[in-house]
Design an enzyme around this catalytic site. Structure first.
Site, PDB file in Angstrom:
ATOM      1  N   SER A 121       0.831  -1.210   0.000  1.00  0.00           N
ATOM      2  CA  SER A 121       0.000   0.000   0.000  1.00  0.00           C
ATOM      3  C   SER A 121       0.863   1.256   0.000  1.00  0.00           C
ATOM      4  O   SER A 121       0.612   2.204  -0.761  1.00  0.00           O
ATOM      5  CB  SER A 121      -0.894   0.030   1.241  1.00  0.00           C
ATOM      6  OG  SER A 121      -1.852  -0.994   1.176  1.00  0.00           O
ATOM      7  N   SER A 153     -13.378   1.957   1.995  1.00  0.00           N
ATOM      8  CA  SER A 153     -12.316   1.648   1.034  1.00  0.00           C
ATOM      9  C   SER A 153     -11.239   2.718   1.042  1.00  0.00           C
ATOM     10  O   SER A 153     -11.489   3.878   0.694  1.00  0.00           O
ATOM     11  CB  SER A 153     -12.903   1.517  -0.374  1.00  0.00           C
ATOM     12  OG  SER A 153     -11.851   1.548  -1.323  1.00  0.00           O
ATOM     13  N   GLN A 161      -8.814   2.681  -0.977  1.00  0.00           N
ATOM     14  CA  GLN A 161      -8.491   2.993  -2.376  1.00  0.00           C
ATOM     15  C   GLN A 161      -9.371   4.131  -2.882  1.00  0.00           C
ATOM     16  O   GLN A 161      -8.899   5.027  -3.580  1.00  0.00           O
ATOM     17  CB  GLN A 161      -8.677   1.748  -3.249  1.00  0.00           C
ATOM     18  CG  GLN A 161      -7.663   0.669  -2.941  1.00  0.00           C
ATOM     19  CD  GLN A 161      -7.910  -0.624  -3.696  1.00  0.00           C
ATOM     20  OE1 GLN A 161      -8.920  -0.768  -4.378  1.00  0.00           O
ATOM     21  NE2 GLN A 161      -6.998  -1.560  -3.574  1.00  0.00           N
ATOM     22  N   ASP A 182      -7.487  -7.698   4.403  1.00  0.00           N
ATOM     23  CA  ASP A 182      -6.488  -8.455   3.628  1.00  0.00           C
ATOM     24  C   ASP A 182      -5.954  -9.671   4.392  1.00  0.00           C
ATOM     25  O   ASP A 182      -5.337 -10.560   3.793  1.00  0.00           O
ATOM     26  CB  ASP A 182      -5.314  -7.551   3.246  1.00  0.00           C
ATOM     27  CG  ASP A 182      -5.705  -6.532   2.179  1.00  0.00           C
ATOM     28  OD1 ASP A 182      -6.739  -6.728   1.508  1.00  0.00           O
ATOM     29  OD2 ASP A 182      -4.974  -5.541   2.023  1.00  0.00           O
ATOM     30  N   LYS A 230     -12.623  -9.016  -4.171  1.00  0.00           N
ATOM     31  CA  LYS A 230     -11.152  -8.884  -4.155  1.00  0.00           C
ATOM     32  C   LYS A 230     -10.596  -9.584  -5.408  1.00  0.00           C
ATOM     33  O   LYS A 230     -11.320  -9.834  -6.353  1.00  0.00           O
ATOM     34  CB  LYS A 230     -10.596  -9.473  -2.857  1.00  0.00           C
ATOM     35  CG  LYS A 230     -10.963  -8.642  -1.620  1.00  0.00           C
ATOM     36  CD  LYS A 230     -10.288  -7.285  -1.655  1.00  0.00           C
ATOM     37  CE  LYS A 230     -10.699  -6.414  -0.487  1.00  0.00           C
ATOM     38  NZ  LYS A 230     -10.247  -5.033  -0.632  1.00  0.00           N
TER      39      LYS A 230
HETATM   40  C1  S3P Z   1      -5.680  -1.070  -0.170  1.00  0.00           C
HETATM   41  C2  S3P Z   1      -6.952  -1.018   0.322  1.00  0.00           C
HETATM   42  C3  S3P Z   1      -7.803  -2.207   0.473  1.00  0.00           C
HETATM   43  C4  S3P Z   1      -6.973  -3.474   0.439  1.00  0.00           C
HETATM   44  C5  S3P Z   1      -5.994  -3.498  -0.684  1.00  0.00           C
HETATM   45  C6  S3P Z   1      -5.030  -2.333  -0.560  1.00  0.00           C
HETATM   46  C7  S3P Z   1      -4.922   0.179  -0.287  1.00  0.00           C
HETATM   47  O1  S3P Z   1      -8.733  -2.252  -0.609  1.00  0.00           O
HETATM   48  O2  S3P Z   1      -7.823  -4.602   0.371  1.00  0.00           O
HETATM   49  O3  S3P Z   1      -5.239  -4.706  -0.666  1.00  0.00           O
HETATM   50  O4  S3P Z   1      -3.693   0.128  -0.492  1.00  0.00           O
HETATM   51  O5  S3P Z   1      -5.526   1.241  -0.163  1.00  0.00           O
HETATM   52  P1  S3P Z   1     -10.121  -1.438  -0.563  1.00  0.00           P
HETATM   53  O6  S3P Z   1      -9.833   0.003  -0.651  1.00  0.00           O
HETATM   54  O7  S3P Z   1     -10.869  -1.960  -1.773  1.00  0.00           O
HETATM   55  O8  S3P Z   1     -10.776  -1.822   0.719  1.00  0.00           O
END
Ligand code: S3P
Length: 423
Positions: free
Chosen positions: A22, A162, A164, A310, A337
């Site tokens: 991340s 989320s 992301q 995760d 996922k």
């Molecule tokens: C992540 C956020 C998570 C996680 C992914 C990495 C990130 O996803 O599952 O492996 O780096 O921001 P989501 O934002 O879909 O929850």
């Protein structure tokens, strides 16, 4: 390519892990748009983060990789010659979309078969509200065609937990007119907020409301990426499955929005010690020592599910070996996922003779179950490959992990590291 994993009795030694996936994505994207040079030590070796580097390279940033150090020359991004390839990486396509939405050109970004099935409306909706114009396959799947536009800041409440999506909106906000506000229903990983501050943006956080001030000027930085706690999860669980274990994991990221894993494991009886905590680039880093333990079992729901999303494949394996089993609720996100992880867990547990009751948004797995040697299949999902490699350590004979190469998405050194610490 299959890997054969034999049963083990003991996990011990000292290991270091590749840089957090991340954080690596975020540093690469911010480095690409910052003024000057960004130097990144311990950048993730995972294929996902290499996808991000290749994307920003195709957008004009100069990248050098030398002796484990990634150097990025920030630039004004330019129109890519071809479709950008995010590979297997949801973080790459969703977060980079925020930056692309603000550029004075049109770009296309897609990925592999798994990524092409993952929902993108969650980033299209806020970017559309900011003024971007995005087309997607069937209105919701990659590839995305992003027509960059001058953006207007928004005040956005996330409909899904989320990081992301939060990051996508904040990255778009860097280029928008006005202050960008993101409100989170539950707390998600805050690496973007920390990284933005490190690169020089003005950002205020109060409870779960994040405000990014207009007109940020980012400057290149020299940073070290902490080891990936989500990768450490597999080795922590491996140690906790064994009758004998004494493992030291060096230099792991311990950001509080990620470290619920440790609280949860300790609450189930795990003997884990955190040693020598320090700060680097606004992130906490420390060493972990784990010893053999009796694991009781537990429930993951609500905000805890988002915090552990995760790690659930690894925890499911531990749950089946625990005293009282594991229940997971509020986890419909697992279905979107890299694979539908509730389905891929169920299919592989069944091959190993382990019972799991699946629900639309979670599962229950009884404790004290026996793992039988089997041929399991990652279905191309890195965390499923690694979770069942760990399960195979506790089985009654050698198991075959089909699609083991998927581990390289986040952790190319996984199988060699596993061999190094198991006997
Ligand atoms: C992540 C956020 C998570 C996680 C992914 C990495 C990130 O996803 O599952 O492996 O780096 O921001 P989501 O934002 O879909 O929850």
């Amino acid at each position: 390519m299959p890997e054969i994993v034999s049963p083990a009795r003991r996990v011990d030694g000292m290991i270091t892990l590749p840089g957090d996936k991340s954080i690596s994505h975020r540093y690469a994207m911010l480095g690409a748009i910052a003024d000057g040079t960004t130097t990144l030590a311990n950048f993730s070796t995972g294929a996902d983060c290499q996808s991000t580097l290749r994307c920003v390279e195709a957008l004009g940033a100069k990248i050098e990789r030398r002796e484990g150090i990634v150097t990025i020359e920030g630039t004004r991004l330019t129109e890519p010659a071809a479709q950008l390839d995010a590979g297997n990486s949801g973080s790459t396509i969703r977060m980079l979309s925020g930056i692309l939405a603000a550029q004075p050109f049109t770009s296309r970004i897609g990925g592999d078969e798994s990524l092409s099935r993952r929902p993108m409306q969650r980033v299209m909706t806020p970017l559309d509200q900011m003024g971007a114009s995005i087309e997607a396959r069937d209105g919701k799947f990659p590839p995305l065609t992003i027509h960059g536009r001058p953006l207007q800041a928004i005040d956005y409440t996330l409909p899904v937990a989320s990081a992301q999506v939060k990051s996508c909106v904040l990255l778009a906000g860097l280029f928008a007119k006005g202050d960008t506000i993101v409100r989170e229903p539950v707390r998600t990983r805050d690496h973007t907020e920390i990284a933005l501050r490190e690169f020089g943006a003005e950002i205020e956080i109060e409870r779960r409301v994040i405000a990014l001030r207009e007109g940020a000027r980012l400057t290149g930085r020299e940073l070290t990426v902490p080891g990936d706690l989500s990768s450490a999860a597999f080795f922590l669980v491996a140690a906790l499955l064994m009758p004998e274990a004494n493992l030291l994991i060096h230099g792991v990221g311990l950001n509080p929005t990620r470290s619920s894993l440790l609280d949860f494991l300790v609450s189930m009886g795990a003997a884990i010690k955190v040693i020598d905590v320090q700060q680097t680039g606004g992130e906490l880093v420390g060493d972990l020592r784990v010893r053999a333990s009796k694991i009781s079992g537990g429930v993951i729901d609500g905000a805890m599910t988002a915090a552990l999303i995760d790690e659930i494949p690894a925890l499911a394996v531990l749950g089946a070996a625990s005293e009282h089993g594991l229940t997971v609720r509020d986890a419909s996100e697992l279905r979107v996922k890299e694979t539908d992880r509730i389905a891929t867990l169920e299919a592989n547990f069944s091959r190993m003779g382990v019972k799991m009751e699946a629900a639309p948004d979670g599962f229950h797995i009884a404790g004290r179950q026996t793992f039988h040697a089997a041929e399991v299949d990652s279905e191309g999902d890195h965390r499923i490959a690694m979770a069942f490699a760990i399960a195979a350590l506790a089985a009654d004979g050698p198991s075959v992990i089909q699609g083991a190469e998927a581990a390289a998405v986040s952790f190319p050194e996984f199988f060699s590291t596993l061999r190094q610490i198991t006997t």
